[in-house]
Design a protein around this motif. Sequence first.
Motif, PDB file in Angstrom:
ATOM      1  N   VAL A  21       0.956  -1.206  -0.015  1.00  0.00           N
ATOM      2  CA  VAL A  21      -0.146   0.205   0.235  1.00  0.00           C
ATOM      3  C   VAL A  21       0.938   1.242  -0.009  1.00  0.00           C
ATOM      4  CG1 VAL A  21      -1.644   1.242   1.299  1.00  0.00           C
ATOM      5  CG2 VAL A  21      -2.170  -1.119   0.932  1.00  0.00           C
ATOM      6  N   ALA A  22       1.762   1.248   0.893  1.00  0.00           N
ATOM      7  CA  ALA A  22       2.842   2.331   0.855  1.00  0.00           C
ATOM      8  C   ALA A  22       3.488   2.853  -0.401  1.00  0.00           C
ATOM      9  CB  ALA A  22       3.798   2.140   1.960  1.00  0.00           C
ATOM     10  N   MET A  23       3.682   1.437  -1.154  1.00  0.00           N
ATOM     11  CA  MET A  23       4.559   1.769  -2.413  1.00  0.00           C
ATOM     12  C   MET A  23       3.873   2.356  -3.261  1.00  0.00           C
ATOM     13  SD  MET A  23       7.273  -1.550  -2.575  1.00  0.00           S
ATOM     14  CE  MET A  23       6.099  -2.627  -3.404  1.00  0.00           C
ATOM     15  N   ALA A  24       2.507   1.837  -3.234  1.00  0.00           N
ATOM     16  CA  ALA A  24       1.389   2.351  -4.225  1.00  0.00           C
ATOM     17  C   ALA A  24       1.091   3.885  -4.294  1.00  0.00           C
ATOM     18  CB  ALA A  24       0.079   1.535  -4.199  1.00  0.00           C
ATOM     19  N   LEU A  25       1.327   4.331  -2.981  1.00  0.00           N
ATOM     20  CA  LEU A  25       1.190   5.698  -2.613  1.00  0.00           C
ATOM     21  C   LEU A  25       2.453   6.917  -3.078  1.00  0.00           C
ATOM     22  CD1 LEU A  25      -0.594   5.347   0.542  1.00  0.00           C
ATOM     23  CD2 LEU A  25      -1.662   5.774  -1.700  1.00  0.00           C
ATOM     24  N   GLY A  26       3.459   6.048  -3.443  1.00  0.00           N
ATOM     25  CA  GLY A  26       4.971   6.752  -3.666  1.00  0.00           C
ATOM     26  C   GLY A  26       5.885   6.014  -2.893  1.00  0.00           C
ATOM     27  N   PRO A  27       6.939   6.622  -2.904  1.00  0.00           N
ATOM     28  CA  PRO A  27       8.228   5.886  -2.072  1.00  0.00           C
ATOM     29  C   PRO A  27       7.920   5.862  -0.664  1.00  0.00           C
ATOM     30  CG  PRO A  27       8.929   7.932  -3.164  1.00  0.00           C
ATOM     31  CD  PRO A  27       7.434   7.827  -3.534  1.00  0.00           C
ATOM     32  N   PRO A  28       7.958   4.711  -0.059  1.00  0.00           N
ATOM     33  CA  PRO A  28       7.692   4.409   1.280  1.00  0.00           C
ATOM     34  C   PRO A  28       8.715   4.658   2.206  1.00  0.00           C
ATOM     35  CG  PRO A  28       8.111   2.326   0.347  1.00  0.00           C
ATOM     36  CD  PRO A  28       8.224   3.163  -0.842  1.00  0.00           C
ATOM     37  N   PRO A  29       8.432   5.354   3.416  1.00  0.00           N
ATOM     38  CA  PRO A  29       9.686   5.444   4.373  1.00  0.00           C
ATOM     39  C   PRO A  29      10.437   4.183   4.544  1.00  0.00           C
ATOM     40  CG  PRO A  29       7.454   6.006   5.362  1.00  0.00           C
ATOM     41  CD  PRO A  29       7.048   5.366   3.859  1.00  0.00           C
ATOM     42  N   VAL A  30      11.594   4.328   5.108  1.00  0.00           N
ATOM     43  CA  VAL A  30      12.504   3.264   5.389  1.00  0.00           C
ATOM     44  C   VAL A  30      11.804   2.378   6.515  1.00  0.00           C
ATOM     45  CG1 VAL A  30      14.933   2.626   6.023  1.00  0.00           C
ATOM     46  CG2 VAL A  30      14.325   4.401   4.521  1.00  0.00           C
ATOM     47  N   ILE A  31      11.377   2.960   7.320  1.00  0.00           N
ATOM     48  CA  ILE A  31      10.633   2.070   8.441  1.00  0.00           C
ATOM     49  C   ILE A  31       9.684   1.027   7.883  1.00  0.00           C
ATOM     50  CG2 ILE A  31       8.851   3.742   8.983  1.00  0.00           C
ATOM     51  CD1 ILE A  31      10.963   1.746  11.683  1.00  0.00           C
ATOM     52  N   ILE A  32       8.903   1.558   6.882  1.00  0.00           N
ATOM     53  CA  ILE A  32       7.917   0.413   6.124  1.00  0.00           C
ATOM     54  C   ILE A  32       8.660  -0.797   5.413  1.00  0.00           C
ATOM     55  CG2 ILE A  32       5.999   0.360   4.456  1.00  0.00           C
ATOM     56  CD1 ILE A  32       5.238   1.746   6.961  1.00  0.00           C
ATOM     57  N   ASP A  33       9.816  -0.229   4.810  1.00  0.00           N
ATOM     58  CA  ASP A  33      10.707  -1.105   3.898  1.00  0.00           C
ATOM     59  C   ASP A  33      11.110  -2.292   4.944  1.00  0.00           C
ATOM     60  OD1 ASP A  33      10.296  -0.401   1.458  1.00  0.00           O
ATOM     61  OD2 ASP A  33      11.884   1.141   1.595  1.00  0.00           O
ATOM     62  N   TYR A  34      11.492  -1.963   5.895  1.00  0.00           N
ATOM     63  CA  TYR A  34      12.206  -2.874   7.009  1.00  0.00           C
ATOM     64  C   TYR A  34      11.347  -3.364   8.048  1.00  0.00           C
ATOM     65  CZ  TYR A  34      16.579  -1.477   4.763  1.00  0.00           C
ATOM     66  OH  TYR A  34      17.458  -1.245   3.667  1.00  0.00           O
ATOM     67  N   ALA A  35       9.989  -3.004   7.936  1.00  0.00           N
ATOM     68  CA  ALA A  35       8.989  -3.665   9.098  1.00  0.00           C
ATOM     69  C   ALA A  35       8.954  -5.169   8.871  1.00  0.00           C
ATOM     70  CB  ALA A  35       7.748  -3.010   9.047  1.00  0.00           C
ATOM     71  N   GLN A  36       9.158  -5.725   7.909  1.00  0.00           N
ATOM     72  CA  GLN A  36       9.024  -7.210   7.698  1.00  0.00           C
ATOM     73  C   GLN A  36      10.196  -7.999   8.237  1.00  0.00           C
ATOM     74  OE1 GLN A  36       8.854  -4.932   5.325  1.00  0.00           O
ATOM     75  NE2 GLN A  36       7.607  -5.558   3.507  1.00  0.00           N
ATOM     76  N   LEU A  37      11.124  -7.321   8.676  1.00  0.00           N
ATOM     77  CA  LEU A  37      12.234  -8.162   8.978  1.00  0.00           C
ATOM     78  C   LEU A  37      12.254  -8.646  10.330  1.00  0.00           C
ATOM     79  CD1 LEU A  37      15.263  -5.984   7.526  1.00  0.00           C
ATOM     80  CD2 LEU A  37      14.142  -8.173   6.524  1.00  0.00           C
ATOM     81  N   PRO A  38      11.581  -7.903  11.455  1.00  0.00           N
ATOM     82  CA  PRO A  38      11.561  -8.564  12.775  1.00  0.00           C
ATOM     83  C   PRO A  38      10.672  -9.768  12.690  1.00  0.00           C
ATOM     84  CG  PRO A  38      11.467  -6.111  12.974  1.00  0.00           C
ATOM     85  CD  PRO A  38      11.479  -6.356  11.451  1.00  0.00           C
ATOM     86  N   PRO A  39       9.331  -9.443  12.276  1.00  0.00           N
ATOM     87  CA  PRO A  39       8.511 -10.777  12.283  1.00  0.00           C
ATOM     88  C   PRO A  39       8.822 -11.873  11.397  1.00  0.00           C
ATOM     89  CG  PRO A  39       7.339  -8.873  11.123  1.00  0.00           C
ATOM     90  CD  PRO A  39       8.721  -8.369  11.716  1.00  0.00           C
ATOM     91  N   LEU A  40       9.623 -11.637  10.271  1.00  0.00           N
ATOM     92  CA  LEU A  40      10.372 -12.642   9.536  1.00  0.00           C
ATOM     93  C   LEU A  40      11.330 -13.446  10.234  1.00  0.00           C
ATOM     94  CD1 LEU A  40      10.418 -13.929   6.793  1.00  0.00           C
ATOM     95  CD2 LEU A  40      12.076 -12.549   6.135  1.00  0.00           C
ATOM     96  N   SER A  41      12.054 -12.662  11.029  1.00  0.00           N
ATOM     97  CA  SER A  41      13.277 -13.243  11.575  1.00  0.00           C
ATOM     98  C   SER A  41      12.621 -14.051  12.751  1.00  0.00           C
ATOM     99  CB  SER A  41      14.014 -12.285  12.455  1.00  0.00           C
ATOM    100  OG  SER A  41      14.654 -11.396  11.154  1.00  0.00           O
ATOM    101  N   LEU A  42      11.579 -13.765  13.633  1.00  0.00           N
ATOM    102  CA  LEU A  42      10.985 -14.507  14.796  1.00  0.00           C
ATOM    103  C   LEU A  42      10.226 -15.718  13.922  1.00  0.00           C
ATOM    104  CD1 LEU A  42       9.833 -11.644  16.935  1.00  0.00           C
ATOM    105  CD2 LEU A  42      11.495 -13.009  17.484  1.00  0.00           C
TER     106      LEU A  42
END
Length: 82
Positions: A21-42
């Motif tokens: 959704v954030a990518m559809a609205l424009g360049p997303p903030p860095v926090i949105i880009d890396y938000a997947q990493l903690p749940p993915l790691s766990l």
Amino acid sequence: MRQSHRWLGIVLTLTIAANFVAMALGPPPVIIDYAQLPPLSLLILSGLYMFFQPRPGNFRHRSGHSGSIRVSGSFCCGNGTK
């Protein structure tokens, strides 16, 4: 453990959806880009933990058992016809 693994999967799915959704609205903030990493790691760690845990009752002793499996019907259609 399994319940938390399921919830981590839901959280990961939601963060990925938020990223799209954030990518559809424009360049997303860095926090949105890396938000997947903690749940993915766990999710990876909990999945590996559950994978290597022995499950009692799942393994059968082979004493007196020939180990052969009987299958009736056809492998093709499942109703005995080819």
